[in-house]
Design a protein around this motif. Structure first.
Motif, PDB file in Angstrom:
ATOM      1  N   ILE A 151      -4.304  -7.353  -1.477  1.00 28.11           N
ATOM      2  CA  ILE A 151      -2.970  -7.336  -2.069  1.00 28.11           C
ATOM      3  C   ILE A 151      -2.736  -8.675  -2.764  1.00 28.11           C
ATOM      4  O   ILE A 151      -2.876  -9.728  -2.141  1.00 28.11           O
ATOM      5  N   PRO A 152      -2.407  -8.683  -4.057  1.00 25.02           N
ATOM      6  CA  PRO A 152      -2.148  -9.962  -4.752  1.00 25.02           C
ATOM      7  C   PRO A 152      -1.006 -10.717  -4.078  1.00 25.02           C
ATOM      8  O   PRO A 152      -0.001 -10.119  -3.686  1.00 25.02           O
ATOM      9  N   ARG A 153      -1.184 -12.049  -3.964  1.00 29.97           N
ATOM     10  CA  ARG A 153      -0.202 -12.869  -3.275  1.00 29.97           C
ATOM     11  C   ARG A 153       0.321 -13.972  -4.181  1.00 29.97           C
ATOM     12  O   ARG A 153      -0.368 -14.412  -5.104  1.00 29.97           O
ATOM     13  N   PRO A 154       1.532 -14.439  -3.884  1.00 28.54           N
ATOM     14  CA  PRO A 154       2.144 -15.472  -4.731  1.00 28.54           C
ATOM     15  C   PRO A 154       1.287 -16.717  -4.896  1.00 28.54           C
ATOM     16  O   PRO A 154       1.262 -17.311  -5.978  1.00 28.54           O
ATOM     17  N   GLU A 155       0.571 -17.135  -3.837  1.00 35.14           N
ATOM     18  CA  GLU A 155      -0.205 -18.369  -3.945  1.00 35.14           C
ATOM     19  C   GLU A 155      -1.338 -18.253  -4.964  1.00 35.14           C
ATOM     20  O   GLU A 155      -1.803 -19.257  -5.505  1.00 35.14           O
ATOM     21  N   THR A 156      -1.773 -17.029  -5.224  1.00 37.04           N
ATOM     22  CA  THR A 156      -2.840 -16.836  -6.205  1.00 37.04           C
ATOM     23  C   THR A 156      -2.331 -17.038  -7.630  1.00 37.04           C
ATOM     24  O   THR A 156      -3.118 -17.294  -8.542  1.00 37.04           O
ATOM     25  N   GLU A 157      -1.024 -16.946  -7.824  1.00 36.59           N
ATOM     26  CA  GLU A 157      -0.464 -17.229  -9.147  1.00 36.59           C
ATOM     27  C   GLU A 157      -0.756 -18.676  -9.553  1.00 36.59           C
ATOM     28  O   GLU A 157      -0.875 -18.981 -10.743  1.00 36.59           O
ATOM     29  N   LEU A 158      -0.874 -19.567  -8.571  1.00 38.08           N
ATOM     30  CA  LEU A 158      -1.235 -20.962  -8.844  1.00 38.08           C
ATOM     31  C   LEU A 158      -2.574 -21.041  -9.553  1.00 38.08           C
ATOM     32  O   LEU A 158      -2.755 -21.828 -10.502  1.00 38.08           O
ATOM     33  N   LEU A 159      -3.535 -20.230  -9.128  1.00 41.15           N
ATOM     34  CA  LEU A 159      -4.863 -20.218  -9.740  1.00 41.15           C
ATOM     35  C   LEU A 159      -4.780 -19.728 -11.190  1.00 41.15           C
ATOM     36  O   LEU A 159      -5.431 -20.295 -12.079  1.00 41.15           O
ATOM     37  N   TYR A 193       0.827  -1.199   0.000  1.00 36.87           N
ATOM     38  CA  TYR A 193       0.000   0.000   0.000  1.00 36.87           C
ATOM     39  C   TYR A 193       0.866   1.254   0.000  1.00 36.87           C
ATOM     40  O   TYR A 193       0.533   2.258  -0.646  1.00 36.87           O
ATOM     41  N   LEU A 194       1.963   1.225   0.736  1.00 36.70           N
ATOM     42  CA  LEU A 194       2.847   2.389   0.795  1.00 36.70           C
ATOM     43  C   LEU A 194       3.530   2.645  -0.548  1.00 36.70           C
ATOM     44  O   LEU A 194       3.736   3.785  -0.940  1.00 36.70           O
ATOM     45  N   LEU A 195       3.873   1.554  -1.237  1.00 34.86           N
ATOM     46  CA  LEU A 195       4.503   1.698  -2.553  1.00 34.86           C
ATOM     47  C   LEU A 195       3.475   1.937  -3.652  1.00 34.86           C
ATOM     48  O   LEU A 195       3.804   2.453  -4.721  1.00 34.86           O
ATOM     49  N   GLY A 196       2.230   1.513  -3.385  1.00 30.82           N
ATOM     50  CA  GLY A 196       1.167   1.710  -4.366  1.00 30.82           C
ATOM     51  C   GLY A 196       1.102   0.653  -5.440  1.00 30.82           C
ATOM     52  O   GLY A 196       0.313   0.774  -6.381  1.00 30.82           O
ATOM     53  N   GLU A 197       1.919  -0.404  -5.311  1.00 28.77           N
ATOM     54  CA  GLU A 197       1.879  -1.467  -6.310  1.00 28.77           C
ATOM     55  C   GLU A 197       2.437  -2.765  -5.754  1.00 28.77           C
ATOM     56  O   GLU A 197       3.131  -2.783  -4.736  1.00 28.77           O
ATOM     57  N   ARG A 198       2.106  -3.855  -6.450  1.00 29.59           N
ATOM     58  CA  ARG A 198       2.624  -5.171  -6.102  1.00 29.59           C
ATOM     59  C   ARG A 198       2.794  -5.964  -7.394  1.00 29.59           C
ATOM     60  O   ARG A 198       1.917  -5.938  -8.260  1.00 29.59           O
ATOM     61  N   GLU A 199       3.899  -6.669  -7.513  1.00 28.03           N
ATOM     62  CA  GLU A 199       4.131  -7.489  -8.701  1.00 28.03           C
ATOM     63  C   GLU A 199       3.349  -8.788  -8.595  1.00 28.03           C
ATOM     64  O   GLU A 199       3.267  -9.405  -7.535  1.00 28.03           O
ATOM     65  N   PHE A 200       2.761  -9.203  -9.714  1.00 26.16           N
ATOM     66  CA  PHE A 200       1.990 -10.439  -9.774  1.00 26.16           C
ATOM     67  C   PHE A 200       2.099 -10.982 -11.192  1.00 26.16           C
ATOM     68  O   PHE A 200       1.833 -10.259 -12.153  1.00 26.16           O
TER      69      PHE A 200
END
Length: 277
Positions: free
Chosen positions: A84-92, A64-71
């Motif tokens: 916030i997108p999380r690594p485990e969701t990449e499985l889906l 949130y502080l950076l305003g982005e997340r890699e996915f």
């Protein structure tokens, strides 16, 4: 004199987080920080950094502080109104792409329920530009952010606001694949009061009940929206795979199975729907 070196040495945060917040405040690259670590920094940037550092000390998610997340290799804008997108969701997403490859027909139709930042739908659309991707969310704030992400990343996604299938225009049996990362944390789960979850929108995390009510609804109504042979895949909690498999079987799905994440924990479950059910 405030310098990169002095601020990093004085920071109570992990060095990586301090660097990222400094890069954000200064609008520079990591290489710039290294090359200019003894330069005197502008006061406005120093104050912005110190404010972000204080917020992080209070637990505010770094994303949130950076305003982005890699996915899935893409940078997604995020904010307090979305999960916030999380690594485990990449499985889906990876499983969704496998399903679309197996279908082997042009313009497959995909529905993402509860899209949030749009990470799932947009990642699918970017990997399969031939697909018709539809995404829904009850939150107008989330949909606005998802639409901005789609535009920034050049993804073609159709967005609708509303509660689960209620947002989808009448389209019986028209989707080849439905995916969702619904709220699945039970209301009494202590994790809700820990870490980043304290700051994320509750409606994206918990159903306010046993953690399965949204999944029950999605599974029960999916046959009305899936084409023959279509598939439904859901992300769920670390201990919910048996319950989700049972719900799918009861709803008439076949070839039901769960997939493990990198830690070996089953986190995504799905199956096929064949004929009328």
């Amino acid at each position: 004199m405030a310098t990169v070196k002095a601020l990093l040495e004085a920071s109570p945060l992990p060095r990586l987080e301090s660097r990222m917040l400094l890069q954000q405040a200064l609008g520079v690259s990591r290489a710039w920080l290294v090359a200019h670590d003894t330069d005197e920094l502008p006061e406005a940037a120093v104050q912005a950094y110190l404010q972000a550092q204080a917020q992080r000390e209070q637990g505010e998610p770094i994303a949130y502080l950076l305003g982005e997340r890699e996915f899935m290799g893409h940078a997604f804008q995020v904010g307090p109104g979305v999960l916030i997108p999380r690594p485990e969701t990449e499985l889906l997403v990876e499983q969704a792409l496998t399903v679309l490859d197996e279908l082997a027909h042009p313009a497959p139709r995909v529905l993402d329920l509860g899209t949030g930042s749009g990470a799932i739908a947009i990642s699918i659309a970017l990997a399969r530009p031939d697909a018709v991707v539809v995404a829904t969310d009850a939150s107008s704030e989330a949909l606005g952010l998802a639409q901005r992400n789609a535009q920034a990343l050049g993804a073609r996604v159709v967005f609708y606001q509303g509660d689960w299938y209620g947002a989808v225009p009448d389209a019986p049996r028209s989707f080849d694949l439905i995916v969702s990362n619904p709220p699945y944390i039970a209301a009494q789960d202590p994790h809700l009061s820990q870490g980043d979850l304290r700051f994320e929108p509750a409606m994206a995390l918990t159903d306010g009940a046993d953690g399965l009510s949204a999944i029950r609804l999605i599974v029960a109504q999916a046959p009305a929206y899936l084409a023959t042979g279509g598939q439904l895949w859901l992300e769920h909690g670390y201990d919910q795979a048996p319950a989700v498999r049972s719900l799918l079987i009861e709803a008439g799905f076949s070839a039901v199975r769960s997939l493990p994440d990198l830690a070996g924990i089953p986190r995504s479950t799905g199956g096929h729907i064949m004929g009328d059910s």
